[in-house]
Structures are given as C-alpha cells and as structure tokens.
Design a protein around this motif. Structure first.
Motif, PDB file in Angstrom:
ATOM      1  N   PRO A 188       0.795  -1.237   0.000  1.00  0.00           N
ATOM      2  CA  PRO A 188       0.000   0.000   0.000  1.00  0.00           C
ATOM      3  C   PRO A 188       0.823   1.281   0.000  1.00  0.00           C
ATOM      4  N   GLY A 189       2.072   1.209   0.453  1.00  0.00           N
ATOM      5  CA  GLY A 189       2.868   2.428   0.546  1.00  0.00           C
ATOM      6  C   GLY A 189       3.616   2.790  -0.725  1.00  0.00           C
ATOM      7  N   ALA A 190       3.613   1.900  -1.699  1.00  0.00           N
ATOM      8  CA  ALA A 190       4.348   2.158  -2.941  1.00  0.00           C
ATOM      9  C   ALA A 190       3.725   3.330  -3.688  1.00  0.00           C
ATOM     10  N   GLY A 191       4.542   4.342  -3.988  1.00  0.00           N
ATOM     11  CA  GLY A 191       4.074   5.480  -4.771  1.00  0.00           C
ATOM     12  C   GLY A 191       3.323   6.528  -3.987  1.00  0.00           C
ATOM     13  N   ILE A 192       3.278   6.406  -2.675  1.00  0.00           N
ATOM     14  CA  ILE A 192       2.586   7.410  -1.843  1.00  0.00           C
ATOM     15  C   ILE A 192       3.376   8.715  -1.861  1.00  0.00           C
ATOM     16  N   GLU A 193       2.648   9.826  -1.982  1.00  0.00           N
ATOM     17  CA  GLU A 193       3.296  11.135  -1.918  1.00  0.00           C
ATOM     18  C   GLU A 193       3.388  11.563  -0.455  1.00  0.00           C
ATOM     19  N   LEU A 194       4.588  11.838  -0.021  1.00  0.00           N
ATOM     20  CA  LEU A 194       4.797  12.253   1.366  1.00  0.00           C
ATOM     21  C   LEU A 194       4.387  13.707   1.531  1.00  0.00           C
ATOM     22  N   GLY A 195       3.418  13.939   2.404  1.00  0.00           N
ATOM     23  CA  GLY A 195       2.966  15.301   2.649  1.00  0.00           C
ATOM     24  C   GLY A 195       3.838  15.999   3.685  1.00  0.00           C
ATOM     25  N   GLU A 196       3.353  17.137   4.164  1.00  0.00           N
ATOM     26  CA  GLU A 196       4.109  17.898   5.148  1.00  0.00           C
ATOM     27  C   GLU A 196       3.449  17.869   6.524  1.00  0.00           C
ATOM     28  N   ALA A 197       2.645  16.857   6.750  1.00  0.00           N
ATOM     29  CA  ALA A 197       2.005  16.743   8.062  1.00  0.00           C
ATOM     30  C   ALA A 197       3.063  16.512   9.134  1.00  0.00           C
ATOM     31  N   THR A 198       2.797  17.057  10.284  1.00  0.00           N
ATOM     32  CA  THR A 198       3.750  16.919  11.395  1.00  0.00           C
ATOM     33  C   THR A 198       3.236  15.914  12.416  1.00  0.00           C
ATOM     34  N   VAL A 199       4.169  15.319  13.132  1.00  0.00           N
ATOM     35  CA  VAL A 199       3.815  14.351  14.171  1.00  0.00           C
ATOM     36  C   VAL A 199       3.501  15.114  15.445  1.00  0.00           C
ATOM     37  N   PRO A 200       2.354  14.848  16.070  1.00  0.00           N
ATOM     38  CA  PRO A 200       2.009  15.558  17.315  1.00  0.00           C
ATOM     39  C   PRO A 200       3.064  15.336  18.400  1.00  0.00           C
ATOM     40  N   GLU A 201       3.195  16.321  19.258  1.00  0.00           N
ATOM     41  CA  GLU A 201       4.195  16.277  20.326  1.00  0.00           C
ATOM     42  C   GLU A 201       3.968  15.093  21.266  1.00  0.00           C
ATOM     43  N   ARG A 202       2.688  14.724  21.472  1.00  0.00           N
ATOM     44  CA  ARG A 202       2.377  13.637  22.410  1.00  0.00           C
ATOM     45  C   ARG A 202       2.968  12.308  21.945  1.00  0.00           C
ATOM     46  N   ILE A 203       3.181  12.177  20.617  1.00  0.00           N
ATOM     47  CA  ILE A 203       3.795  10.964  20.095  1.00  0.00           C
ATOM     48  C   ILE A 203       5.307  11.036  20.232  1.00  0.00           C
ATOM     49  N   LEU A 204       5.872  12.198  19.895  1.00  0.00           N
ATOM     50  CA  LEU A 204       7.321  12.353  19.974  1.00  0.00           C
ATOM     51  C   LEU A 204       7.823  12.166  21.405  1.00  0.00           C
ATOM     52  N   GLU A 205       6.981  12.479  22.382  1.00  0.00           N
ATOM     53  CA  GLU A 205       7.376  12.316  23.783  1.00  0.00           C
ATOM     54  C   GLU A 205       7.597  10.854  24.158  1.00  0.00           C
ATOM     55  N   LYS A 206       7.084   9.926  23.344  1.00  0.00           N
ATOM     56  CA  LYS A 206       7.188   8.498  23.659  1.00  0.00           C
ATOM     57  C   LYS A 206       8.471   7.857  23.133  1.00  0.00           C
ATOM     58  N   GLN A 207       9.367   8.661  22.513  1.00  0.00           N
ATOM     59  CA  GLN A 207      10.541   8.095  21.857  1.00  0.00           C
ATOM     60  C   GLN A 207      11.438   7.314  22.815  1.00  0.00           C
ATOM     61  N   GLY A 208      11.506   7.739  24.063  1.00  0.00           N
ATOM     62  CA  GLY A 208      12.410   7.078  24.992  1.00  0.00           C
ATOM     63  C   GLY A 208      11.839   5.844  25.658  1.00  0.00           C
ATOM     64  N   THR A 209      10.619   5.456  25.287  1.00  0.00           N
ATOM     65  CA  THR A 209       9.978   4.311  25.934  1.00  0.00           C
ATOM     66  C   THR A 209      10.686   3.022  25.550  1.00  0.00           C
ATOM     67  N   GLY A 210      11.000   2.208  26.550  1.00  0.00           N
ATOM     68  CA  GLY A 210      11.682   0.941  26.296  1.00  0.00           C
ATOM     69  C   GLY A 210      11.064  -0.189  27.092  1.00  0.00           C
ATOM     70  N   ALA A 211      11.727  -1.336  27.037  1.00  0.00           N
ATOM     71  CA  ALA A 211      11.210  -2.531  27.716  1.00  0.00           C
ATOM     72  C   ALA A 211      11.092  -2.314  29.217  1.00  0.00           C
ATOM     73  N   SER A 212      12.057  -1.588  29.808  1.00  0.00           N
ATOM     74  CA  SER A 212      12.014  -1.376  31.257  1.00  0.00           C
ATOM     75  C   SER A 212      10.783  -0.577  31.666  1.00  0.00           C
ATOM     76  N   ASP A 213      10.355   0.379  30.815  1.00  0.00           N
ATOM     77  CA  ASP A 213       9.161   1.176  31.121  1.00  0.00           C
ATOM     78  C   ASP A 213       7.913   0.297  31.123  1.00  0.00           C
ATOM     79  N   ILE A 214       7.862  -0.646  30.196  1.00  0.00           N
ATOM     80  CA  ILE A 214       6.713  -1.546  30.115  1.00  0.00           C
ATOM     81  C   ILE A 214       6.642  -2.413  31.366  1.00  0.00           C
ATOM     82  N   ILE A 215       7.811  -2.936  31.782  1.00  0.00           N
ATOM     83  CA  ILE A 215       7.839  -3.777  32.990  1.00  0.00           C
ATOM     84  C   ILE A 215       7.483  -2.947  34.220  1.00  0.00           C
ATOM     85  N   MET A 216       8.018  -1.726  34.293  1.00  0.00           N
ATOM     86  CA  MET A 216       7.718  -0.850  35.426  1.00  0.00           C
ATOM     87  C   MET A 216       6.229  -0.527  35.507  1.00  0.00           C
TER      88      MET A 216
END
Length: 405
Positions: free
Chosen positions: A101-129
């Motif tokens: 489905p992604g073949a030939g898709i035009e990449l727009g200029e939409a931005t990723v919400p901050e609430r998602i970017l804040e999750k970048q540091g989540t790892g296995a230890s956070d899930i266990i905690m």
C-alpha cells in the motif's frame, strides 16, 4: 437481560450505528452538537470499569480456591493471548507485503504531534515498570488498568492464604461484582443513543462525509490493507472458536452487542463491562469471565498488533525503504511483545508504534501519514480486539476451566 430485550437492543444498536454514520456524513456541523450524548454514555461505561475489574478479578480468584489453579489458568490465558497476537502480526505482515500500500505514496508535510514524539524514549524497562503502580488511585484516574489487575491478583492470592477469614472479604467482592453487572444492564439501555452520537460526532469532527472520503482516499490502499488483515484475523478467530467450542455463529451473534458498542466507543476497555455481560449470557463460566476478559482487555490487542505491523511496513514502503527479512522478523517480534506489554502506559497504541519503528530504524515522521485515518481504523481494530478477548474467554473456558479446573 431477557433474551427478547437483548435481541431488540441489538437491532437498535445496529440501526443507531448506521444512522449515526449517515447523520455525521450529511450533517457534520449539527452532529458535533449532540456529541455530548455519546460522551455521557462513554463516561457511564468508564465509571464502572475500575470497581468492576477489581471486584471481578478478586471474586474470580476466590472462586478458584486453590492458588495452583490460578497458575494453570493464568499460564494458559497468557499463552493463548500470545499465540493469537503473534498470528495477527503475521497476517498483517503478509497482507502488507502482498498489497504494497505504501508504494508510490506522496509524502505530505504533516507533522507528528508532540504527544507521540514524547514516547521516543519508551523501552522494555518502562513496560515492565508499568506493571506495578506506586499509587493505585493515580492509575485508576488515568485508566491504567494493568497495574490495577496485577494488584487485584496479588491481593486475591494473599486472601486465599488466610483461610476462613477470607470468606467474608470474598463475599463482599462477589456482591460488588453482581451489583456492577446490574449497572451494566441499566447503562446498556442508553447504548443506541450513545453509539449514534459517538459515531455521528466523530464523522462530523472529520468535516463530514466528503472530508472523510478525502482522508480515506489519500491513503486508500493502507485502509484496504488493514481492513483486509483485520477481516482475515476475525475469520481465523471464528474458525478457532468453532474448532474448539463449536456453535461459532451463535456465539458471534451473542457477542454482537459488545462488538457494535466497541465500534461506537473505539475502546475495548470501555466496552469491557458489556463484553463480560454478553459472555455471561452466552454460558461462559464466571471463572473465565472474571479473569480472562479483564486480563484480555489490557494485554490482548490482536487488532492493534496487526495494525502496527501493517502500518510500519506501509511507512517503510512510503519512504522507499526495503525492509529485509531480518528486519521484518524484528517487526514481528517487537509488535507482538509491545502489543502485549504496553497496555499499562497511556496511549498504548502510539507507544507501540514508536517502539516498533525505532526497532527497525524508521523515521517517526511516517506516523503523520496515518493520523488522518487512524481514528477510522481504530474502530475496526477495536472490534477485533473485543472479538479476540471474547473468543479467548470461550476457548479457555472449554479447554482449561471445564476440563482441568
């Protein structure tokens, strides 16, 4: 609930969902003004989730009597949920590789919400905690159910070790559980109005039917891919149910109110009270209902796991990145484990997506491609999540509880 009332209510729920789609499609602005009715229904369901889960888990473990039986039941439940989640991820990967489905898709200029970017540091230890909460009241406020379930299990296990003194405590939670199930029945009489308002308002929020169609059209093949995968997995679960317990169609019909409500609420957690009530009406034992279903609502996310795997490969295709077989195996493993383990963290679906993308080195910006239709697909994957929990309760009840416990 009497059978005749249940059938009438199911018909009204189906009609309300259809009318909600049409109303939101043609009267987008007006539908936003009735959204509060949907929120009221959703809040009523959420209001009883915490006491229902605590009471049902403690009551269910009390009914088992022997902690060793809990070990067999818990182990079998987690094994089943892990298996079906892995199957869902595998189906998602196969479908997305075939359809591309992604073949030939035009990449727009939409931005990723901050609430998602804040999750970048989540790892296995956070899930266990996240399994253990230092403040159960805070977890309840944030609807983090997994640490509450862990506490309820540990508390009930402790009660089973104190002999006769535990009986009045278990009796109290038995009573609370029965009262909560009665509240579920009362709330469900409001379901047709609530589901109508929820669906209409959400389509209205998207801008009405024309805007919704444009959003879906922009990433149309992604939508087709996810819906195809979800349908295949739904059928797989149905066949598994038929093979193990029989009477698959009757059980599907019996769980229909929960499934349609899940489509309206887009939340398997909010729908849990009704899922439990429907399972009871379909002769699933209380032991399975009180333990398997609450656990499933937090750790068994078949639809979400399938979606995450398909979405990650869609993003890779859109960026022209060809993931190797090894990388796809990493996606398979990560999506399976993340879907099982991330339930205690707020916005678990977003956390899962970030974890899987990071595991194979894909840009988080790709999530922006999916945000416009995520709410739409969320409703379908919620239905699969609820169906997976429902089938799990029946399968475990048939194979483990009625035969071994």
């Amino acid at each position: 609930m009497p059978h005749s009332h249940a059938v009438i209510l199911l018909i009204l729920i189906i009609l309300s969902a259809i009318i909600g789609v049409l109303f939101g499609w043609f009267f987008g602005d007006l539908s936003l003004q009735i959204g509060w009715l949907g929120d009221l229904f959703l809040n009523a369901l959420k209001m009883i989730i915490i006491p229902l889960i605590v009471a049902s888990v403690i009551s269910g473990i009390g009914a088992l009597g022997d902690v060793r039986k809990l070990g067999r039941l818990g182990g079998s439940t987690l094994l089943y949920y892990g298996f079906t989640t892995a199957v869902a991820v595998f189906i998602g990967l196969v479908v997305v590789n075939i359809i591309q489905p992604g073949a030939g898709i035009e990449l727009g200029e939409a931005t990723v919400p901050e609430r998602i970017l804040e999750k970048q540091g989540t790892g296995a230890s956070d899930i266990i905690m996240s399994l253990i909460s230092p403040n159960l009241f805070a977890s309840a406020t944030e609807m983090q159910l997994l640490p509450i379930i862990v506490f309820a299990i540990l508390f009930a296990m402790a009660l089973t070790t104190i002999g006769e003194r535990s009986k009045p405590v278990f009796a109290v939670f038995d009573g609370i559980n029965e009262a909560m199930m009665k509240l579920v029945i009362w709330i469900m009489y409001f379901a047709p109005i609530g589901i109508f308002a929820l669906i209409a308002a959400r389509i209205g929020l998207a801008g009405g039917g024309e805007e919704l169609f444009k959003e879906i059209e922009a990433v149309g093949w992604h939508v087709v891919t996810v819906l195809t995968g979800l349908f295949i997995h739904f059928c797989f679960l149905f066949l598994l149910l038929q093979l193990v317990a029989g009477k698959g169609l009757a059980y599907l019909f019996g769980m229909s109110r929960a499934l349609f409500t899940g489509f309206g609420t887009a939340s398997s957690t909010a729908t849990l009270p009704l899922t439990m009530e429907n399972a009871r009406e379909n002769n699933v034992s209380d032991k399975a209902i009180k333990f398997v279903l609450p656990l499933g609502s937090t750790v068994n996310m078949d639809g979400t796991a399938l979606y995450e795997a398909a979405a990650v490969l869609f993003i890779a295709q859109a960026y022209g990145i060809d993931l190797t077989m090894t990388q796809q195996i990493i996606v398979f493993i990560t999506a399976t484990l993340a879907a099982i383990g991330a339930a205690g963290i707020p916005e678990a679906g977003l956390v899962t997506m970030v974890i899987v993308l990071s595991a194979v080195g894909l840009p988080l910006d790709g999530i922006a491609l999916l945000l416009a239709v995520d709410w739409f697909l969320d409703r379908f994957r919620t239905v699969v999540n609820i169906w997976g929990d429902s089938v799990g309760a029946k399968v475990i009840d048939t194979l483990v509880i009625k035969k071994a416990l």
